[in-house]
Design an enzyme around this catalytic site. Sequence first.
Site, mmCIF file in Angstrom:
data_model
loop_
_atom_site.group_PDB
_atom_site.id
_atom_site.type_symbol
_atom_site.label_atom_id
_atom_site.label_comp_id
_atom_site.label_asym_id
_atom_site.label_seq_id
_atom_site.Cartn_x
_atom_site.Cartn_y
_atom_site.Cartn_z
ATOM 1 N N ARG A 1 5.183 6.353 13.912
ATOM 2 C CA ARG A 1 5.113 7.000 12.601
ATOM 3 C C ARG A 1 4.622 8.439 12.699
ATOM 4 O O ARG A 1 3.637 8.729 13.379
ATOM 5 C CB ARG A 1 4.172 6.216 11.673
ATOM 6 C CG ARG A 1 4.216 6.692 10.221
ATOM 7 C CD ARG A 1 3.234 5.938 9.368
ATOM 8 N NE ARG A 1 1.891 6.519 9.410
ATOM 9 C CZ ARG A 1 0.812 5.930 8.904
ATOM 10 N NH1 ARG A 1 0.904 4.727 8.358
ATOM 11 N NH2 ARG A 1 -0.366 6.530 8.967
ATOM 12 N N HIS B 1 0.822 -1.201 0.000
ATOM 13 C CA HIS B 1 0.000 0.000 0.000
ATOM 14 C C HIS B 1 0.860 1.255 0.000
ATOM 15 O O HIS B 1 2.026 1.239 0.371
ATOM 16 C CB HIS B 1 -0.936 0.025 1.220
ATOM 17 C CG HIS B 1 -0.214 0.110 2.536
ATOM 18 N ND1 HIS B 1 0.493 -0.942 3.073
ATOM 19 C CD2 HIS B 1 -0.097 1.133 3.422
ATOM 20 C CE1 HIS B 1 1.020 -0.585 4.228
ATOM 21 N NE2 HIS B 1 0.684 0.681 4.468
ATOM 22 N N HIS C 1 4.687 0.169 0.268
ATOM 23 C CA HIS C 1 5.461 -0.601 1.238
ATOM 24 C C HIS C 1 4.626 -1.726 1.820
ATOM 25 O O HIS C 1 3.395 -1.752 1.708
ATOM 26 C CB HIS C 1 6.038 0.294 2.344
ATOM 27 C CG HIS C 1 5.017 1.065 3.111
ATOM 28 N ND1 HIS C 1 4.436 2.217 2.631
ATOM 29 C CD2 HIS C 1 4.475 0.865 4.340
ATOM 30 C CE1 HIS C 1 3.581 2.699 3.512
ATOM 31 N NE2 HIS C 1 3.570 1.884 4.573
ATOM 32 N N ASP D 1 0.434 5.001 1.831
ATOM 33 C CA ASP D 1 -0.325 5.453 2.992
ATOM 34 C C ASP D 1 -1.446 6.432 2.634
ATOM 35 O O ASP D 1 -1.248 7.383 1.884
ATOM 36 C CB ASP D 1 0.605 6.127 4.011
ATOM 37 C CG ASP D 1 1.424 5.128 4.806
ATOM 38 O OD1 ASP D 1 1.003 3.960 4.922
ATOM 39 O OD2 ASP D 1 2.492 5.521 5.319
#
Length: 307
Positions: free
Chosen positions: A269, A95, A254, A97
């Site tokens: 994150r 995907h 990723h 983000d």
Amino acid sequence: MSSVKVVKLGAVIGARIEGVRLSDGVDAATAARINAALLEHKVIFFRGQHDLDGDGQLAFARALGTPTTAHPTVTSRGTRVLPIDSRYDKANSWHTDVTFVDRIPKASLLRAITLPPYGGTTTWASTEAAYDLLPPPLRALVENLWAVHTNEYDYAGDVDARLEQLADTERQYREEFVSDYYETEHPVVRVHPETGRKVLLLGHFVKHFVGLGKAESGALFQLLQNRITKLENTIRWNWEQGDLAVWDNRATQHYAVSDYDDQFRRLSRVTLAGDIPVDVHGAHSRVVAGDASTYSAVVAPAVRLVS
């Protein structure tokens, strides 16, 4: 300015940055050098940043751009810094983000907190390299193709059936993830706002292609995804304590490899605000449902490096 050294790790993606102690802060010149490395290599890695904490990670993010809130829908676990916690979700699917909103993030910064004794690697793929390697007939197709992205993602499966099989913590996370509904139409080929290069915009938030049925969408989606995730387009990172990874979310996908059994894995994150994608003809992405204005500003670069 810090003595920044960029060590290339792969032909089309990946570099390690040396000579920077992020906990000391970075000046504007160093930040510009790091951003240039990010644009060139798509994902960059910093080793040995043991003194970097959440505040320092956020400060570094601010040197590179404008942080978003932690997530458009998952708001219970932080306002600016999102815990990536294996008890809730393992993100073991390719995907980019937050593509279900119109303002796709520029980049993400991921810091190792608790690592399993084995496994737990992350792999990134260059969507720029994937586009560059398309044969002319496929380029002609995808440059005129749009896809519907939603946060009710489960492209190949039955969402309700999968929810029945989830642990309570995973089910709660999933329910929060879809608590507000977002749907956006994005071009399959977008023009990168800083490099001017063409990149593929896909990943597991894609529901279907505009104008195509479920079966046709599924077949074409898999064909294109296979091109993106071809091993030559990827780099796989073995995490160590003190690591920080930064990736260009506009030019990569990723995948967090779930190969660590039930061991605990936690990373942190921070996400940087980006712009609204533009296709090769100048058309912008279109919101179908949801308002992402409380999640992120729209931040477009002032200049383009490559025409």
